[in-house]
Scaffold this active site. Structure first.
Site, short mmCIF file in Angstrom:
data_model
loop_
_atom_site.label_atom_id
_atom_site.label_comp_id
_atom_site.label_asym_id
_atom_site.label_seq_id
_atom_site.Cartn_x
_atom_site.Cartn_y
_atom_site.Cartn_z
N ARG A 53 -12.24 9.41 39.07
CA ARG A 53 -13.47 9.96 39.67
C ARG A 53 -14.76 9.40 39.04
NH1 ARG A 53 -10.58 11.17 43.14
NH2 ARG A 53 -9.78 13.19 43.75
N SER B 222 -12.95 20.71 43.80
CA SER B 222 -12.57 20.89 42.39
C SER B 222 -13.82 20.99 41.52
CB SER B 222 -11.73 19.71 41.92
OG SER B 222 -10.58 19.61 42.72
N GLU C 263 -16.29 18.33 37.49
CA GLU C 263 -16.15 17.16 38.37
C GLU C 263 -17.42 17.02 39.22
OE1 GLU C 263 -12.35 16.25 40.34
OE2 GLU C 263 -13.48 16.09 42.21
C1 LIG Z 1 -13.81 22.17 50.30
C2 LIG Z 1 -14.01 20.87 49.54
C3 LIG Z 1 -12.98 19.95 49.44
C4 LIG Z 1 -13.16 18.74 48.75
N1 LIG Z 1 -12.12 17.87 48.67
C5 LIG Z 1 -12.26 16.71 47.98
C6 LIG Z 1 -11.17 15.80 47.88
O1 LIG Z 1 -10.09 16.01 48.44
N2 LIG Z 1 -11.35 14.67 47.16
C7 LIG Z 1 -12.53 14.39 46.54
O2 LIG Z 1 -12.62 13.33 45.89
N3 LIG Z 1 -13.60 15.23 46.65
C8 LIG Z 1 -13.49 16.37 47.35
N4 LIG Z 1 -14.54 17.24 47.45
C9 LIG Z 1 -15.83 16.90 46.80
C10 LIG Z 1 -16.88 16.30 47.77
O3 LIG Z 1 -16.59 16.60 49.09
C11 LIG Z 1 -17.00 14.78 47.63
O4 LIG Z 1 -17.30 14.44 46.31
C12 LIG Z 1 -18.07 14.22 48.57
O5 LIG Z 1 -17.92 12.83 48.65
C13 LIG Z 1 -19.50 14.52 48.13
O6 LIG Z 1 -20.37 13.99 49.11
P1 LIG Z 1 -21.74 14.69 49.45
O7 LIG Z 1 -22.41 13.87 50.48
O8 LIG Z 1 -21.54 16.10 49.79
O9 LIG Z 1 -22.49 14.56 48.04
P2 LIG Z 1 -23.54 15.59 47.42
O10 LIG Z 1 -22.82 16.82 47.00
O11 LIG Z 1 -24.70 15.76 48.31
O12 LIG Z 1 -23.97 14.80 46.11
C14 LIG Z 1 -23.05 14.63 45.06
C15 LIG Z 1 -23.61 13.60 44.06
O13 LIG Z 1 -23.69 12.33 44.71
C16 LIG Z 1 -25.04 11.86 44.69
N5 LIG Z 1 -25.25 11.19 46.00
C17 LIG Z 1 -25.03 11.70 47.23
N6 LIG Z 1 -25.33 10.78 48.16
C18 LIG Z 1 -25.73 9.67 47.49
C19 LIG Z 1 -26.16 8.38 47.90
N7 LIG Z 1 -26.25 8.05 49.18
N8 LIG Z 1 -26.49 7.48 46.94
C20 LIG Z 1 -26.40 7.78 45.62
N9 LIG Z 1 -26.01 9.01 45.17
C21 LIG Z 1 -25.69 9.94 46.11
C22 LIG Z 1 -25.92 13.08 44.51
O14 LIG Z 1 -27.15 12.74 43.89
C23 LIG Z 1 -25.04 13.94 43.62
O15 LIG Z 1 -25.17 13.49 42.28
C24 LIG Z 1 -14.40 18.45 48.15
C25 LIG Z 1 -15.45 19.39 48.26
C26 LIG Z 1 -15.26 20.57 48.96
C27 LIG Z 1 -16.40 21.55 49.09
#
Ligand SMILES: Cc1cc2nc3c(=O)[nH]c(=O)nc-3n(C[C@H](O)[C@H](O)[C@H](O)COP(=O)(O)OP(=O)(O)OC[C@H]3O[C@@H](n4cnc5c(N)ncnc54)[C@H](O)[C@@H]3O)c2cc1C
Length: 337
Positions: free
Chosen positions: A157, A234, A329
């Site tokens: 990760r 997570s 995480e």
């Molecule tokens: C129900 C649930 C299930 C999930 N299952 C998984 C899974 O199976 N596997 C897994 O790996 N993760 C999982 N996740 C975690 C999450 O969905 C992922 O990490 C997802 O990719 C986060 O994307 P986001 O756009 O929501 O990021 P955000 O939550 O909006 O941001 C997260 C971080 O990324 C940065 N960021 C966001 N976009 C950018 C960009 N364009 N450029 C630079 N930095 C950026 C933000 O500044 C922040 O630091 C899960 C989450 C939930 C709620």
């Protein structure tokens, strides 16, 4: 009306947003980042808010919430803007006869968020399929095209984007395959659900349905009516250690380039915190998901302070039992535990 991070994140907690900008195209994202370059306001970039926990004081600077929706398919290459919803991309590529992303079905968040923690599930990582990505370097004020080897993937990760506000991902290109069969399924539970042997293949649409069913069963697909899904997935990361303490010798372990990766879910469960733990702890607003020991969930009315206290309680219990300190995480902004 004041917008808060409780409105913008999947755990539905966090204080007010100073200024919210939501650029609708990659061109607009880049123009905005160039303009904001000299701005004194601190900048927070976000996508779907599914891996983000912000403090009750919120963020007083500017928030750029990626809302760019450009999506282009050129042969086996698919380029999606950072703001495209991840599962929309997965569904679209499968509908177009492209395989590769099916085991990553149902993960919330944006395309731009996936390289940040090299999102993975059921045996596939973002980096497995990544061709290249566009990155805006806020320090240099330059837009660059990166190959995957610049992203710092490797340990569980991790990437250069995690915990850094220097680089903004503006679009991502995936190299997929045309075909009617998925890649070999190595994840035992998924193979069993599909009724195939480990290493066998299946129709990509069937793999997607099987993954969605498994994820729903573990409350890992967002559902506004179900508090078990009011989470960041997570909350705790699987710890990677050079040496496993004797007390944790029974914990399932896996190879990692930095040492040994242990199962945080096993550590939490075996420290006495079963799924669902917590409703009678604190003020009842936070608990572990009833179906997933790593997911800290908002049962309604939680503040970030409630979540941090609860997470610290779990962390301390695990440390007392196994001499291993669990880290988050998710990204913690203006809060710590
Ligand atoms: C129900 C649930 C299930 C999930 N299952 C998984 C899974 O199976 N596997 C897994 O790996 N993760 C999982 N996740 C975690 C999450 O969905 C992922 O990490 C997802 O990719 C986060 O994307 P986001 O756009 O929501 O990021 P955000 O939550 O909006 O941001 C997260 C971080 O990324 C940065 N960021 C966001 N976009 C950018 C960009 N364009 N450029 C630079 N930095 C950026 C933000 O500044 C922040 O630091 C899960 C989450 C939930 C709620």
């Amino acid at each position: 009306m004041t917008i808060t991070f409780a409105d913008l994140t999947t755990m539905r907690i966090g204080g007010p947003v100073g200024r919210l900008l939501a650029p609708q195209s990659t061109k607009h994202v880049i123009e905005l980042l160039c303009e904001l370059g000299g701005d004194e306001d601190p900048l927070l970039v976000m996508g779907g808010g599914s891996n983000l926990v912000v403090g009750d004081i919120g963020w007083h600077g500017t928030v750029v919430k990626m809302a760019s929706t450009d999506l282009e398919i050129d042969g086996d290459l698919v380029t999606a803007a950072a703001g495209v919803e991840w599962d929309h991309l997965v569904h679209t590529t499968l509908s177009e006869g492209l395989t590769g992303l099916e085991t990553l079905s149902g993960i919330p968040g944006s395309v731009g968020g996936t390289p940040v923690q090299n999102v993975g599930a059921y045996g596939t990582l973002t980096s497995d399929l990544l061709d290249s990505l566009s990155v805006y370097d806020r320090e240099a004020g330059l837009l660059e095209r990166w190959a995957p080897d610049r992203c710092g993937f490797g340990s569980h990760r991790q990437s250069v984007f995690k915990h850094s506000d220097r680089w903004v991902v503006t679009d991502v290109t995936f190299r997929l395959k045309r075909g009617t069969q998925s890649k070999p399924i190595e994840y035992a539970l998924l193979a069993e659900t599909l009724g195939i042997d480990i290493g066998g293949t299946a129709a990509p649409a069937d793999v997607r349905e099987a993954v969605l069913a498994l994820r729903r069963d573990r409350r890992m697909v967002l559902d506004p009516r179900d508090h078990d899904t009011w989470s960041v997935g997570s909350f705790f990361i699987n710890p990677v250690l050079e040496e496993v303490p004797a007390r944790a010798a029974q914990c399932p372990s896996y190879y990692d380039i930095k040492g040994v990766k242990l199962s945080a879910a096993w550590l939490i469960h075996n420290a006495g915190f079963a799924p669902g733990y917590g409703l009678d702890w604190g003020n009842g607003t936070v608990a572990l998901s009833s179906r997933h020991a790593l997911a800290v969930t908002n049962r309604g009315g939680a503040t970030t302070s409630d979540v941090m206290k609860f997470a610290a309680h779990i962390r301390d219990g695990v440390e007392a039992c196994f001499d291993i300190r669990l880290g988050p995480e998710c990204d913690l902004v203006n809060c710590s535990y």
